[in-house]
Motif scaffolding. Structure first.
Motif, PDB file in Angstrom:
ATOM      1  N   GLY A 217      49.498  16.250  26.278  1.00 31.34           N
ATOM      2  CA  GLY A 217      49.234  15.061  25.481  1.00 31.34           C
ATOM      3  C   GLY A 217      48.471  15.398  24.208  1.00 31.34           C
ATOM      4  N   GLU A 218      47.753  14.435  23.688  1.00 34.31           N
ATOM      5  CA  GLU A 218      47.079  14.560  22.398  1.00 34.31           C
ATOM      6  C   GLU A 218      45.932  15.555  22.462  1.00 34.31           C
ATOM      7  N   VAL A 219      45.823  16.403  21.446  1.00 31.86           N
ATOM      8  CA  VAL A 219      44.656  17.257  21.256  1.00 31.86           C
ATOM      9  C   VAL A 219      43.743  16.547  20.257  1.00 31.86           C
ATOM     10  N   ARG A 220      42.569  16.162  20.713  1.00 32.02           N
ATOM     11  CA  ARG A 220      41.664  15.370  19.881  1.00 32.02           C
ATOM     12  C   ARG A 220      40.854  16.267  18.943  1.00 32.02           C
ATOM     13  N   ASP A 221      40.343  15.672  17.879  1.00 32.28           N
ATOM     14  CA  ASP A 221      39.450  16.388  16.983  1.00 32.28           C
ATOM     15  C   ASP A 221      38.099  16.573  17.665  1.00 32.28           C
ATOM     16  N   LEU A 222      37.542  17.755  17.531  1.00 33.65           N
ATOM     17  CA  LEU A 222      36.214  18.055  18.070  1.00 33.65           C
ATOM     18  C   LEU A 222      35.192  17.792  16.972  1.00 33.65           C
ATOM     19  N   ILE A 223      34.539  16.656  17.069  1.00 34.72           N
ATOM     20  CA  ILE A 223      33.630  16.210  16.014  1.00 34.72           C
ATOM     21  C   ILE A 223      32.235  16.036  16.615  1.00 34.72           C
ATOM     22  N   CYS A 224      31.246  16.650  15.987  1.00 36.77           N
ATOM     23  CA  CYS A 224      29.846  16.572  16.422  1.00 36.77           C
ATOM     24  C   CYS A 224      28.977  16.184  15.244  1.00 36.77           C
ATOM     25  N   PRO A 225      27.781  15.635  15.508  1.00 34.01           N
ATOM     26  CA  PRO A 225      26.853  15.376  14.396  1.00 34.01           C
ATOM     27  C   PRO A 225      26.619  16.641  13.589  1.00 34.01           C
ATOM     28  N   LYS A 226      26.523  16.491  12.299  1.00 31.88           N
ATOM     29  CA  LYS A 226      26.433  17.662  11.415  1.00 31.88           C
ATOM     30  C   LYS A 226      25.059  18.335  11.474  1.00 31.88           C
ATOM     31  N   GLU A 227      23.996  17.561  11.535  1.00 31.81           N
ATOM     32  CA  GLU A 227      22.667  18.130  11.491  1.00 31.81           C
ATOM     33  C   GLU A 227      21.988  17.971  12.853  1.00 31.81           C
ATOM     34  N   LEU A 228      21.935  19.051  13.594  1.00 29.42           N
ATOM     35  CA  LEU A 228      21.266  19.056  14.891  1.00 29.42           C
ATOM     36  C   LEU A 228      20.312  20.228  14.932  1.00 29.42           C
ATOM     37  N   ALA A 229      19.085  19.975  15.407  1.00 31.44           N
ATOM     38  CA  ALA A 229      18.079  21.041  15.490  1.00 31.44           C
ATOM     39  C   ALA A 229      18.129  21.703  16.850  1.00 31.44           C
TER      40      ALA A 229
END
Length: 229
Positions: A217-229
């Motif tokens: 099925g669908e391969v989703r985009d792997l999206i995370c918050p940009k700024e993480l400490a």
């Protein structure tokens, strides 16, 4: 070699993504080092109960610098804080919890993960963790085994492979891999791609993987918050 500098996730982003899949109230063991970061990113409305092999259950976040009590540490010798209900016990009892199948999730790092779920995350080489330790118990006893790792080594070699070449920690134990480029499940002896970072094609990801990537099925985009400490 593909330039991954602006594409791959940071360790904190990988840990954040893994934290999103932990069920509320789950009993979770975090491996020494990089996987310990998962505890920072509990999703709103969810709270895992963290376990450490040296004998602490349901401890709190790391103390502020200078506020450490070095009698209170986890298995990685990192300072922890106490929460209402935190409990202490002998490390033999801690391993009885592990071996008795009472942990819902174990999250570990890896040198190699094979397409059948074999895990190699220790080494006898210079600078490596000196022995397999409690990881061998965790990977055969926890209900779900997740791995956090860079997708490739520093030299660009795949860490997701057809068969491990390093000493095994466990056989057929890994269920999901959170890498710097993708989220990959182990299903029926092969890798199934669930998510991948934007800006990297499937073919390029496959070229960086040492075994065939399957899709369902669908391969989703792997999206995370940009700024993480």
């Amino acid at each position: 070699m593909i330039d991954l500098t602006d594409i791959k996730l940071s360790n904190a982003q990988i840990a954040w993504r893994a934290a999103q899949d932990i069920e509320d109230g789950a009993y979770v063991n975090l491996g020494i080092g990089f996987p310990e970061m998962v505890a920072r990113f509990q999703p709103p409305g969810k709270q895992a109960i963290f376990h450490t092999e040296n004998g602490v259950l349901d401890f709190g976040k790391a103390p502020a610098p200078g506020d450490e009590d070095w009698d209170l540490i986890n298995a990685g010798k990192k300072a922890i804080t106490l929460k209402p209900g935190t409990s202490f016990f002998h490390h033999a009892d801690s391993f009885a919890m592990v071996r008795g199948g009472h942990l819902d999730v174990a999250i570990l790092g890896a040198y190699e993960v094979a397409q059948n779920g074999d895990l190699a995350n220790w080494s006898t080489g210079k600078g490596g963790i000196p022995g397999v330790g409690g990881a061998m118990d965790l990977v055969q006893s926890a209900k779900r085994i997740a791995v956090l790792t860079d997708h490739v080594t520093k030299s660009g070699a795949p860490k997701l492979v057809a068969a491990c070449t390093l000493p095994l920690t466990g056989v057929g134990c890994v269920t999901r891999i959170y890498s710097s480029l993708a989220v990959v499940d182990v299903v029926d002896g092969h890798f199934v791609l669930r998510e991948k970072v934007t800006g990297l094609s499937f073919d390029d990801l496959q070229a960086l993987t040492g075994a065939k990537l399957h899709t369902e099925g669908e391969v989703r985009d792997l999206i995370c918050p940009k700024e993480l400490a």
